[in-house]
Design an enzyme around this catalytic site. Structure first.
Site, PDB file in Angstrom:
ATOM      1  N   ASP A  48      -6.111   8.498   9.965  1.00  0.00           N
ATOM      2  CA  ASP A  48      -4.767   8.164  10.424  1.00  0.00           C
ATOM      3  C   ASP A  48      -4.449   8.713  11.799  1.00  0.00           C
ATOM      4  O   ASP A  48      -4.845   9.817  12.165  1.00  0.00           O
ATOM      5  CB  ASP A  48      -3.724   8.687   9.425  1.00  0.00           C
ATOM      6  CG  ASP A  48      -3.658   7.814   8.192  1.00  0.00           C
ATOM      7  OD1 ASP A  48      -3.481   6.592   8.352  1.00  0.00           O
ATOM      8  OD2 ASP A  48      -3.803   8.345   7.071  1.00  0.00           O
TER       9      ASP A  48
ATOM     10  N   GLU B   6       0.860  -1.184   0.000  1.00  0.00           N
ATOM     11  CA  GLU B   6       0.000   0.000   0.000  1.00  0.00           C
ATOM     12  C   GLU B   6       0.891   1.226   0.000  1.00  0.00           C
ATOM     13  O   GLU B   6       1.791   1.345   0.829  1.00  0.00           O
ATOM     14  CB  GLU B   6      -0.847   0.046   1.274  1.00  0.00           C
ATOM     15  CG  GLU B   6      -1.991  -0.933   1.304  1.00  0.00           C
ATOM     16  CD  GLU B   6      -2.771  -0.806   2.615  1.00  0.00           C
ATOM     17  OE1 GLU B   6      -2.707   0.259   3.266  1.00  0.00           O
ATOM     18  OE2 GLU B   6      -3.419  -1.782   2.987  1.00  0.00           O
TER      19      GLU B   6
END
Lengths: 420, 258
Positions: free
Chosen positions: B53, B42
């Protein structure tokens, strides 16, 4: 003027019902709004939506809300005829506007933010959650949230940009005095945008135990609708008070817009009254031709931030631009989705005024009316300089005096020095 | 990505942020992870407001943006490196930058550069159908995430709609290393296996080999490791030391997922 609602049964409804039907089931106002959030939050949003729908249908909820707004918040707030301010705008032809101030600054905690916080706290109790989080820019929403948490015995955590904590130190103290934990956010520009992101991250992490009291008509569905509904009392009262004082609707409604909750609250009950001009005033910071402003609707383009599609200040590659405004409450690169829809359908107009113009208006209202407005609110006052020369004698203008300026005196003193 | 399940071995899926500490180091790191036996990689595209995040990847993206990393440069990097990689590359991309250039243009660019898939962390199932149709038309697979708070009927729908593999987020929370793995993940993995035959890769909070081994033991077909690798690479004193630390961690996780 036509309002671009989808051509369905909606068209045949009474006007007030039509307004009440926005947004659609998916939370859309035209192309704007929606739910652009990580999957983790979807079940919490669904739970909130259901709790809100049930509460709306429950007369007990409405009764308790109305009762609390009256006895605890001090509603209804007055609609005050600002005669000396109106006189200040007398033109050379002898005509002058008649300016009225909707005194949300007289609410408990000093701004309109409390209207929404009471509503959401009551919802939170219905959902059985005991932990509340909130974001705050100017600190008014944080104070209002801390207040209702104290009132209902809920744990309260407020996320606030470190820069905003410096310029709104008084409100930080107030929140702590009310028993809230204020968490400084050091990411990004250390302002409202980053505080909102951090609050959403907290919610993603503690979603099973926590309710997020979002303070504006922004964020994912159902927040833009729900916060508007809790703020709509401003417009409902204004309509009734205008009928009593001037015998009908005013010609113009005006409010400052950051995320847009005080403006949406004032506008909502008038959206279908097409004779009433709706004007939102954004923060132009150091000027819309500089890179230091927060004029989202004036200079932005459609994008997705904090869970909804709306106008956004962004780069050609779609990075969110750090905004600037003298007022922490307007220092935000996004805007509530319903405002984007009102702009695109041309039902409302949006303009921007600079830090300097706002600071001048801040002093003007203090000297002419003995009312120190919040710096956010001062943006709406400042647009009178542009608006008043354009309108005929006797034009009635209602400005939402969304908050009081006590919290801003340190900032203003620093900027004005000995000039004030 | 379909070969994941076929040969029976467990997948090691590392995540890196493009441009942290710089694009040349990202390129070296991608090649190194590929050599270490990554099955899918990724690649995070730095974004100003990464809602999903935690602090580690947020800080990494902020460093990448601060050193001037642009979307165009990230695609250029993918173009240069994708043909040298055995592992397919999945772009980890927040939604707004895609919307800005249109989803169609974004997918065209990603596909031209040689990416194999796409993961958009800030849109829910309802918004994915339109994106998937466009991504598919450019030959890109759209990987969907399911989470501990996702009700079973919804998780089933996500499992059916995902392409490549099903990404199970192990916690209600944002990305970031965590000391332990919640026991409920075991139940989630078997629930997903009961409603779908897609490979399940678990991510968010995997910090090292111990948790990876546990997940494999619980039946996960893949383990995604992000923040721990990003931190090893991006927070080192020099790119050389960062590459070395990242590779050591990658080797240790590969060893338990082989």
């Amino acid at each position: 003027m036509t309002v671009a609602a989808p051509a369905t049964a909606l068209e045949e409804m009474p006007l007030a019902d039509k307004a009440a039907r926005r947004p659609d089931k998916a939370g859309r106002f035209g192309q704007f709004g929606g739910k652009y959030v990580p999957e983790t939050l979807i079940s919490a949003l669904a739970e909130l939506e259901q709790a809100y729908d049930e509460a709306q249908a429950d007369p007990k909820f409405k009764e308790e809300l109305a009762h609390t707004l009256k006895d605890y918040v001090g509603r209804e707030s007055p609609l005050y005829h600002a005669d000396r301010l109106s006189e200040h705008y007398r033109k050379s032809d002898g005509g002058r506007p008649e300016i009225y101030l909707k005194r949300e600054d007289l609410n408990h905690t000093g701004a309109h933010k409390i209207n929404n916080c009471i509503g959401q706290a009551l919802l939170c109790l219905r959902m059985g959650k005991k932990r509340i989080i909130a974001e705050t820019g100017a600190g008014q929403h944080g104070v209002a949230t801390a207040t209702v948490c104290a009132r209902y015995g809920l744990q309260c955590i407020v996320y606030m940009g470190a820069k905003d904590m410096e310029r709104q130190a008084l409100n930080v103290f107030r929140m702590r005095l009310l028993g809230a934990e204020v968490r400084a956010v050091d990411a990004g520009t250390r302002t409202l945008k980053d505080a909102t992101s951090e609050a959403i991250r907290d919610w993603v992490t503690n979603v099973e135990s926590t309710h997020y009291i979002l303070g504006s008509v922004a964020g994912p569905h159902p927040y833009p609708m729900m916060v508007r509904d809790f703020q709509r009392i401003i417009g409902v009262e204004t309509k009734k008070q205008c009928k009593e004082k001037i015998g009908g609707n005013p010609d113009i409604l005006m409010a400052c817009v950051g995320g847009g909750s005080n403006a949406m609250g004032l506008f909502h009950d008038f959206v279908e009254d097409e004779g009433v001009r709706l004007i939102g005033v954004e923060a132009a910071g150091e000027g819309v031709d500089t890179n230091k402003h927060a004029a989202t609707l004036t200079m932005g383009s459609p994008g997705v931030l904090h869970g909804s599609m709306s106008y956004l200040l962004q780069t050609p590659e779609g990075q969110v631009i750090d905004p600037h405004s003298i007022s922490a409450g307007l220092d935000y690169p996004g805007i509530g989705p319903e405002h984007s829809w009102l702009k695109d359908t041309k039902r409302a107009e949006y303009y921007a005024v600079t830090d300097k113009q706002a600071l001048d208006a801040f002093q003007l209202l203090a000297k002419l009316e003995g009312i120190i407005p919040a710096l956010e609110t001062a943006h709406a006052i400042a647009y009178l300089d542009t608006l008043c020369p354009q309108v005929p004698d006797g034009t009635t203008i209602v400005i939402n005096l969304s908050g009081r300026g006590d919290k801003d005196v340190n900032t203003a003193a620093k900027l004005l020095g000995a000039d004030a | 990505m379909a070969r994941l399940k076929k040969d029976g071995r467990k997948a090691f899926i590392p995540f890196l942020m493009a441009g942290d500490p710089d694009l040349a180091t990202t390129k070296a790191a991608l090649l190194s992870l590929d050599e270490a036996g990554a099955d899918v990689i990724e690649l995070g595209v730095p974004y100003s407001d990464p809602l999903a995040d935690g602090p580690t990847i947020h800080a990494s993206g902020t460093r990448a943006l601060a050193n001037g990393t642009t979307q165009a440069q990230v695609f250029q990097l993918v173009k240069e490196v994708s043909s040298q990689l055995r592992a397919p590359l999945v772009m980890f991309q927040y939604f707004n930058p895609m919307l800005r250039c249109t989803v169609d243009t974004y997918c065209q660019r990603a596909s031209d550069a040689g990416a194999a898939g796409l993961l958009v962390p800030d849109i829910p199932l309802e918004e994915t159908a339109a994106v998937r149709d466009i991504a598919s038309s450019h030959g890109l697979e759209l990987v969907l995430l399911t989470t501990p708070t996702t009700p079973q009927d919804r998780a089933t729908a996500i499992a059916q709609a995902t392409q490549g593999f099903l990404y199970l987020v192990s916690v209600a929370g944002v990305t970031g290393s965590r000391a332990s793995m919640e026991d409920r993940v075991e139940g989630l993995i078997s629930m997903l296996h009961s409603v779908s035959d897609k490979s399940v890769a678990v991510g968010f909070g995997v910090s090292g080999p111990a948790q990876a081994e546990k997940l494999v033991g619980w039946g996960a077909e893949g383990v995604v490791v992000g923040s721990a690798l990003v931190s090893a690479l991006g927070e080192a004193a020099s790119p050389e030391e960062g590459l070395k630390a990242m590779r050591q961690l990658a080797d240790s996780i590969r060893a338990v997922t082989a």
